[in-house]
Motif scaffolding. Structure first.
Motif, PDB file in Angstrom:
ATOM      1  N   ARG A   1      -4.667  -2.839   6.804  1.00  0.00           N
ATOM      2  CA  ARG A   1      -5.847  -2.991   5.970  1.00  0.00           C
ATOM      3  C   ARG A   1      -6.024  -4.472   5.679  1.00  0.00           C
ATOM      4  NH1 ARG A   1      -5.790   0.049   0.450  1.00  0.00           N
ATOM      5  NH2 ARG A   1      -4.644  -1.797  -0.170  1.00  0.00           N
ATOM      6  N   GLU A   2      -7.239  -4.951   5.870  1.00  0.00           N
ATOM      7  CA  GLU A   2      -7.554  -6.353   5.654  1.00  0.00           C
ATOM      8  C   GLU A   2      -6.537  -7.220   6.392  1.00  0.00           C
ATOM      9  OE1 GLU A   2      -7.696  -6.554   1.401  1.00  0.00           O
ATOM     10  OE2 GLU A   2      -9.367  -5.140   1.307  1.00  0.00           O
ATOM     11  N   ARG A   3      -5.789  -8.051   5.694  1.00  0.00           N
ATOM     12  CA  ARG A   3      -4.798  -8.932   6.339  1.00  0.00           C
ATOM     13  C   ARG A   3      -3.383  -8.376   6.262  1.00  0.00           C
ATOM     14  NH1 ARG A   3      -5.247 -14.252   7.360  1.00  0.00           N
ATOM     15  NH2 ARG A   3      -3.307 -14.693   6.284  1.00  0.00           N
ATOM     16  N   GLY A   4      -3.233  -7.154   5.700  1.00  0.00           N
ATOM     17  CA  GLY A   4      -1.894  -6.658   5.423  1.00  0.00           C
ATOM     18  C   GLY A   4      -1.556  -5.327   6.060  1.00  0.00           C
ATOM     19  N   PHE A   5      -0.490  -4.726   5.529  1.00  0.00           N
ATOM     20  CA  PHE A   5       0.128  -3.545   6.119  1.00  0.00           C
ATOM     21  C   PHE A   5       0.287  -2.443   5.084  1.00  0.00           C
ATOM     22  CE2 PHE A   5       1.608  -7.449   8.015  1.00  0.00           C
ATOM     23  CZ  PHE A   5       1.424  -7.220   9.362  1.00  0.00           C
ATOM     24  N   LEU A   6       0.142  -1.215   5.509  1.00  0.00           N
ATOM     25  CA  LEU A   6       0.412  -0.058   4.675  1.00  0.00           C
ATOM     26  C   LEU A   6       1.807   0.442   5.029  1.00  0.00           C
ATOM     27  CD1 LEU A   6      -2.997   1.757   5.103  1.00  0.00           C
ATOM     28  CD2 LEU A   6      -2.234   0.445   3.114  1.00  0.00           C
ATOM     29  N   VAL A   7       2.716   0.349   4.082  1.00  0.00           N
ATOM     30  CA  VAL A   7       4.100   0.758   4.292  1.00  0.00           C
ATOM     31  C   VAL A   7       4.398   1.853   3.277  1.00  0.00           C
ATOM     32  CG1 VAL A   7       6.515   0.034   4.339  1.00  0.00           C
ATOM     33  CG2 VAL A   7       4.723  -1.567   5.008  1.00  0.00           C
ATOM     34  N   ALA A   8       4.739   3.030   3.786  1.00  0.00           N
ATOM     35  CA  ALA A   8       4.952   4.195   2.924  1.00  0.00           C
ATOM     36  C   ALA A   8       3.724   4.365   2.047  1.00  0.00           C
ATOM     37  CB  ALA A   8       6.245   4.072   2.145  1.00  0.00           C
ATOM     38  N   ASP A   9       3.867   4.232   0.745  1.00  0.00           N
ATOM     39  CA  ASP A   9       2.733   4.449  -0.148  1.00  0.00           C
ATOM     40  C   ASP A   9       2.246   3.155  -0.797  1.00  0.00           C
ATOM     41  OD1 ASP A   9       4.910   3.982  -1.716  1.00  0.00           O
ATOM     42  OD2 ASP A   9       4.596   5.671  -3.064  1.00  0.00           O
ATOM     43  N   ARG A  10       2.555   2.011  -0.201  1.00  0.00           N
ATOM     44  CA  ARG A  10       2.103   0.758  -0.812  1.00  0.00           C
ATOM     45  C   ARG A  10       1.439  -0.149   0.216  1.00  0.00           C
ATOM     46  NH1 ARG A  10       5.172  -4.265  -1.296  1.00  0.00           N
ATOM     47  NH2 ARG A  10       6.911  -4.228   0.145  1.00  0.00           N
ATOM     48  N   TYR A  11       0.576  -0.998  -0.273  1.00  0.00           N
ATOM     49  CA  TYR A  11      -0.121  -1.979   0.546  1.00  0.00           C
ATOM     50  C   TYR A  11       0.559  -3.329   0.370  1.00  0.00           C
ATOM     51  CZ  TYR A  11      -3.762  -5.315   1.856  1.00  0.00           C
ATOM     52  OH  TYR A  11      -4.447  -6.364   2.415  1.00  0.00           O
ATOM     53  N   VAL A  12       0.923  -3.966   1.476  1.00  0.00           N
ATOM     54  CA  VAL A  12       1.502  -5.310   1.463  1.00  0.00           C
ATOM     55  C   VAL A  12       0.387  -6.236   1.942  1.00  0.00           C
ATOM     56  CG1 VAL A  12       3.289  -6.813   2.385  1.00  0.00           C
ATOM     57  CG2 VAL A  12       3.800  -4.411   1.942  1.00  0.00           C
ATOM     58  N   PRO A  13      -0.164  -7.093   1.072  1.00  0.00           N
ATOM     59  CA  PRO A  13      -1.379  -7.831   1.396  1.00  0.00           C
ATOM     60  C   PRO A  13      -1.225  -9.011   2.349  1.00  0.00           C
ATOM     61  CG  PRO A  13      -0.620  -8.410  -0.791  1.00  0.00           C
ATOM     62  CD  PRO A  13       0.267  -7.296  -0.300  1.00  0.00           C
ATOM     63  N   GLY A  14      -0.025  -9.381   2.697  1.00  0.00           N
ATOM     64  CA  GLY A  14       0.168 -10.525   3.587  1.00  0.00           C
ATOM     65  C   GLY A  14       1.235 -10.229   4.609  1.00  0.00           C
ATOM     66  N   GLY A  15       2.169 -11.169   4.771  1.00  0.00           N
ATOM     67  CA  GLY A  15       3.266 -10.985   5.706  1.00  0.00           C
ATOM     68  C   GLY A  15       4.266  -9.950   5.211  1.00  0.00           C
ATOM     69  N   LEU A  16       5.072  -9.472   6.150  1.00  0.00           N
ATOM     70  CA  LEU A  16       5.998  -8.380   5.849  1.00  0.00           C
ATOM     71  C   LEU A  16       7.291  -8.582   6.616  1.00  0.00           C
ATOM     72  CD1 LEU A  16       6.422  -5.425   4.730  1.00  0.00           C
ATOM     73  CD2 LEU A  16       5.401  -4.647   6.874  1.00  0.00           C
ATOM     74  N   LYS A  17       8.418  -8.369   5.926  1.00  0.00           N
ATOM     75  CA  LYS A  17       9.733  -8.329   6.574  1.00  0.00           C
ATOM     76  C   LYS A  17      10.250  -6.905   6.479  1.00  0.00           C
ATOM     77  CE  LYS A  17      11.555 -12.957   5.759  1.00  0.00           C
ATOM     78  NZ  LYS A  17      12.598 -13.678   5.012  1.00  0.00           N
ATOM     79  N   LEU A  18      10.881  -6.457   7.564  1.00  0.00           N
ATOM     80  CA  LEU A  18      11.433  -5.103   7.617  1.00  0.00           C
ATOM     81  C   LEU A  18      12.876  -5.133   8.076  1.00  0.00           C
ATOM     82  CD1 LEU A  18       8.428  -3.548   9.523  1.00  0.00           C
ATOM     83  CD2 LEU A  18       9.071  -2.974   7.185  1.00  0.00           C
ATOM     84  N   THR A  19      13.688  -4.313   7.422  1.00  0.00           N
ATOM     85  CA  THR A  19      15.031  -4.017   7.901  1.00  0.00           C
ATOM     86  C   THR A  19      15.108  -2.490   7.969  1.00  0.00           C
ATOM     87  OG1 THR A  19      16.102  -3.795   5.742  1.00  0.00           O
ATOM     88  CG2 THR A  19      15.952  -6.046   6.672  1.00  0.00           C
ATOM     89  N   PRO A  20      16.142  -1.939   8.546  1.00  0.00           N
ATOM     90  CA  PRO A  20      16.237  -0.476   8.559  1.00  0.00           C
ATOM     91  C   PRO A  20      16.248   0.142   7.166  1.00  0.00           C
ATOM     92  CG  PRO A  20      17.685  -1.400  10.205  1.00  0.00           C
ATOM     93  CD  PRO A  20      17.165  -2.558   9.388  1.00  0.00           C
ATOM     94  N   ASP A  21      16.535  -0.651   6.139  1.00  0.00           N
ATOM     95  CA  ASP A  21      16.629  -0.137   4.776  1.00  0.00           C
ATOM     96  C   ASP A  21      15.535  -0.603   3.828  1.00  0.00           C
ATOM     97  OD1 ASP A  21      19.135   1.039   5.424  1.00  0.00           O
ATOM     98  OD2 ASP A  21      20.069  -0.920   5.168  1.00  0.00           O
ATOM     99  N   ASP A  22      14.750  -1.610   4.209  1.00  0.00           N
ATOM    100  CA  ASP A  22      13.899  -2.264   3.232  1.00  0.00           C
ATOM    101  C   ASP A  22      12.629  -2.825   3.868  1.00  0.00           C
ATOM    102  OD1 ASP A  22      13.266  -3.317   0.695  1.00  0.00           O
ATOM    103  OD2 ASP A  22      14.274  -5.215   1.131  1.00  0.00           O
TER     104      ASP A  22
END
Length: 122
Positions: free
Chosen positions: A16-37
């Protein structure tokens, strides 16, 4: 895929827009992912990336097989020094646009791969 087949950990469900939908939240910019977080990432420009920007991903135990680097709307090459510094630590780097990296994340986590991702904003 049914619930029993779903990979553990955060999965990107959309954009969405410039960000990502992760589970039930919107991350409006950059995103880091690990298997746990999944957490916000302040980096915005692939040409200015330094190893310090992903030091927390490199510190995972055990270290990730590789880091998926999403470079925003289009694939762009990160600085050579950044790539060499990551590879010197024995971690691979797979570079693609952020949408492709998000899709790859889901597939690879479904396979149970121990990876990390750093996705610049769209």
């Amino acid at each position: 895929m049914n619930r029993e087949d779903a990979p553990e950990g955060p999965i990107i469900k959309g954009f969405r827009e410039r960000g990502f939908l992760v589970a039930d939240r919107y991350v409006p910019g950059g995103l880091k992912l690990t298997p746990d977080d999944a957490r916000d990432w302040a980096a915005t420009d692939v040409t200015e990336l330094a190893v310090a920007d992903v030091a927390d991903l490199l510190a995972m135990e055990p270290p990730p097989e590789f880091i998926l680097l999403g470079t925003g709307n289009m694939m762009a090459r990160p600085p050579v020094a950044f790539v060499r510094a990551i590879e010197a630590r024995g971690v691979g780097l797979e570079v693609m646009d952020s949408r492709a990296a998000a899709r790859a994340w889901s597939v690879l986590r479904h396979e149970g791969r121990w990876i990390a991702a750093a996705l610049l904003p769209l």
